[in-house]
Motif scaffolding. Structure first.
Motif: not given
Lengths: 244, 244
Positions: B80-82, B93-94, B98-99, B123-125
């Protein structure tokens, strides 16, 4: 040959407003899976002519079957039959065959076939009736659109009458391994296995039950032997967690 | 000013296959009704990139808010995120924030932040994170699309954190009269009443409970006094049947 595809349209303000919880989607999904018709999408839309007409036109053009639930009763907000007719360019009026069914029903129960009740005999030209063993008022099939009631018991009864008449495909074969381990530990091995067995799909559906958690891994494929081989590989991978 | 509108996208093969019964739609619908955000449509779609991208693009262009559930875990079928990033033209990207959340969570539980788990930090930019008090891995809001987990307890917790930040409208006022009489007897008077009170909508939702049946008539409007006046008219019409 690929299986026939289907979409569902749930017509209901009351579901979008959070007052009623739909159960017809789950019912339809289960029955179609047994029949070998692939349910590809479902929509819940408002009791609005624009929304109904647009959804019927879009989805009936894209799928072999469209199933609708809701909006075929006697009240002013029951507009599904008229909207489906409009979407597919069919004329609609009270039809003699549907009127006869209602007349017999109300005669038997000592009630009058009022103008409001007659609304339920509005059926598009060229449609086939779908029987309603619960409360008589029929649904109908117009081209590839199957119009049914929203009351779950009636929806279920109409569907039971309708499905045997539809040509199905091959029921999808699937099997499930329940693994009580965090999904994030399964992800790596599962991705590799999915890459090695391209004829199968591996879905991972996390669950939580009180303090127990894990994932149900569902293996799907076109034939039983390949699915069984996939399950064997899965068990070997996650043997320690095998719980059924 | 009209209320903000919203759509929901439920991402889940397992629901379309009839194996799992969705409960997040009902949860979201109820919470949005309280908030004064009008849920206008909901879709259940497959775990397929094409379907997700198309639904996000179409619905985010048409509504003030889009809420998604499902497909943000660590496994290969969590896409979904992508897909949301692709639909809205954002890079993904990572992400460090979130990391860091995941790292702290796995440090605290004595586990390793593996590559599979790191997927959940994709998570999207430009997106804002949505907190996950249950299992750490965050959701996110990218423009007007709110991406949340499919596991009901996590969906509910994410939603509880998210909603206070969204500007709501006026909660819709509604009241319900339960009438134990066949809907077809209510239809005529109800249609006339609806014509006389154009500021209100009158929905009729049939029910069956064992041998009892009838309809819940729901009156909706923008203010309490008008809805109360509608309820009074309804009671006068169907007084004999008034059961609550």
């Amino acid at each position: 040959m690929p299986n026939p595809t289907a979409a569902m349209i749930v017509i209901g303000d009351e579901i979008l407003a959070g007052r009623t919880r739909d159960s017809n989607l789950h019912q339809l999904a289960g029955r179609l899976a047994e029949t070998g018709i692939d349910l590809v999408e479902a929509r819940v839309i408002a009791d609005s002519p624009g929304a109904i007409v647009a959804a019927v036109q879009e989805l009936s053009g894209r799928h072999d079957h469209v199933f609708t639930s809701g909006g075929i009763g006697p009240t002013h907000d029951d507009i599904t039959a008229d909207c489906v007719a409009r979407a597919l360019g069919a004329a609609i009026d009270v039809r003699d065959d549907a009127r006869a069914i209602l007349q017999a029903h109300y005669d038997a129960t000592g009630k009058e076939l009022t103008e409001a009740r007659l609304r339920m005999a509005r059926i598009p030209e060229g449609a086939e009736l779908i029987g309603n063993p619960v409360s008589a008022a029929p649904g109908f099939t117009l081209r590839n659109v199957h119009v049914m009631a929203g009351v779950p018991r009636i929806f279920e009864a109409m569907l039971a009458g309708l499905l045997p008449a539809l040509p199905g495909g091959r029921p999808r074969i699937s099997d499930t391994l329940r693994v009580e381990r965090p999904e994030s530990e399964l992800a790596g091995p599962l991705r590799r296995l999915a890459g090695e067995m391209p004829d199968l799909t591996f879905g991972s559906y996390p669950f939580e039950e009180g303090s127990r958690y894990g994932a149900n891994i569902v293996v799907r494929g076109a034939d039983a032997a390949t699915v069984a081989a996939g399950m064997e590989r899965l068990r070997a991978l996650f043997e320690d967690d095998f719980a059924g």
